[in-house]
Enzyme design. Structure first.
Site, PDB file in Angstrom:
ATOM      1  N   GLU A 168       0.830  -0.819   0.496  1.00  0.00           N
ATOM      2  CA  GLU A 168      -0.575  -0.112  -0.199  1.00  0.00           C
ATOM      3  C   GLU A 168       0.698   1.228   0.186  1.00  0.00           C
ATOM      4  OE1 GLU A 168      -3.585   2.138   2.817  1.00  0.00           O
ATOM      5  OE2 GLU A 168      -2.045   0.578   3.623  1.00  0.00           O
ATOM      6  N   HIS A 169       1.673   1.381   0.949  1.00  0.00           N
ATOM      7  CA  HIS A 169       2.810   2.237   0.774  1.00  0.00           C
ATOM      8  C   HIS A 169       4.366   1.946   0.825  1.00  0.00           C
ATOM      9  CE1 HIS A 169      -0.171   3.617   3.664  1.00  0.00           C
ATOM     10  NE2 HIS A 169       0.149   4.920   3.393  1.00  0.00           N
TER      11      HIS A 169
END
Length: 372
Positions: free
Chosen positions: A332-333
């Site tokens: 996600e990051h």
């Protein structure tokens, strides 16, 4: 607290990037199946309306205490702002302004395309009439979710925007969430969470207005509920647990890397954080710094003590191997730190959001910088 450590030799034994990605993902056990329970909650709310929502709130959120009315009164929103520190209000106002400016930049004039056969196509995006933002509140308040959801909806042209968030054991929503709702101009806030909140927003009840779209993160119950009501209402996505991968190269600051890793562990017991590096000494320094930062965060109740087990540091053999492994994780990051950060930026793929350099922490990008 400790980090799982995978060395370059073990990385080879795991079968390369795909095997290493599977090994790291195995850090987080699969959650128990909640699909059947979600179905029961949705059905009960559809049939029982407010009474069903309040009963689930009493049982799941307020610990048996009589819940407050589902709709938060306007004066409660005003009072909430008065309880917030001035620096928090100032920070929220900066975040609101930044997110609004970036969101408005994405709302362009109707694009037109002329095709060789002579036809002219106009692409027009029409905002929904009513949307709701689900704001988690069980472990910590997330005013940033209010900002990201409400401000973006307003920029898209949605007039009727409501917010819901689960009450705590005292029966109330955290003042930071209520105050942010007021700063964002929200008129309708509901004290409810979980699958019952999703059901109420999708189907409507005696006191809860049905909406056209539901956005915002949540736990497995919320995610499965959004899946089940899709079709009756629009949703944004089916989000999984929060996660971060940091590629740390020579020159990275171990404490800053550790801070980025820990920042994602506050969200959910299923959240996980992984650092990839080709520097053995840096790997050891990051692992040590992670323990200190995580224990300090736990002392200040930012993350749970058990969260630290969902972290790992993987020592790779080269920059290319780190980039390939990060793509296999598809995080996600993705944070790039160290002297090679700018060089690696163009090689990144399969990441939700990319943060380049030690002065681009994930927390700033998620909450204040402006992108959604």
């Amino acid at each position: 607290m400790r980090m799982l450590r995978v060395d370059v030799a073990e990385l080879r034994r795991l079968g390369g990037p795909a095997g290493a990605a599977a090994r790291v993902r195995s850090l987080v056990a699969d959650g128990a199946s909640v699909a059947a329970r979600v179905g029961e909650i949705l059905a009960s709310v559809r049939a029982g309306g407010d009474d069903a929502v309040l009963e689930h709130t009493r049982r799941l959120d307020t610990g048996g205490r009589e819940p407050a009315p589902l709709l938060v009164a306007a004066d409660e929103l005003d009072e909430a702002i008065k309880t917030l520190p001035l620096e928090l209000v100032a920070g929220l106002q900066v975040a609101i302004a930044n997110v609004a400016r970036v969101a408005e930049a994405g709302v362009r004039a109707d694009p037109r395309v002329e095709l060789p056969q002579g036809q002219r196509i106009t692409v027009r995006e029409i905002p929904v009439a009513a949307a709701a933002v689900y704001v988690p509140g069980g472990r910590a308040p997330y005013p940033s979710t209010v900002v990201m959801g409400v401000v973006t909806a307003r920029a898209a042209g949605v007039i009727d925007v409501s917010v819901c968030s689960p009450p705590g054991p005292d029966g109330q929503i955290h003042p930071a969430i209520l105050g942010t709702c007021r700063l964002c101009g929200v008129e309708r806030v509901y004290r409810m969470g979980g699958a019952q909140a999703i059901a109420a927003l999708a189907y409507g009840t005696e006191s809860i207005e049905r909406v056209d779209k539901i956005v915002g993160p949540g736990n497995a119950f919320v995610t499965l509920a959004k899946h089940e009501v899709f079709g009756a209402v629009g949703i944004d996505q089916l989000a999984g647990p929060s996660e971060i991968v940091v590629i740390a190269t020579d020159g990275a600051d171990p404490e800053l890397v550790a801070a980025d890793l820990v920042s994602q562990l506050e969200h959910d017991p299923l959240a996980w954080a992984v650092c990839l590096t080709d520097d053995a000494a840096l790997a050891e320094a990051i692992a040590a710094a992670f323990v200190d930062v995580a224990e300090d965060a736990a002392r200040r109740a930012i993350i749970g003590m058990a969260a630290g087990r969902h972290a790992g540091v993987v020592r790779c053999g080269s920059l290319d191997e780190m980039v390939t492994l990060a793509a296999a994780f598809a995080p996600e990051h993705l944070s790039l730190q160290g002297r090679a950060a700018e060089t690696l930026r163009g090689s990144v793929r399969n990441a939700g959001a990319v943060f380049v350099g030690s002065m681009s922490p994930v927390s700033i990008g998620d909450y204040v910088a402006g992108p959604n």
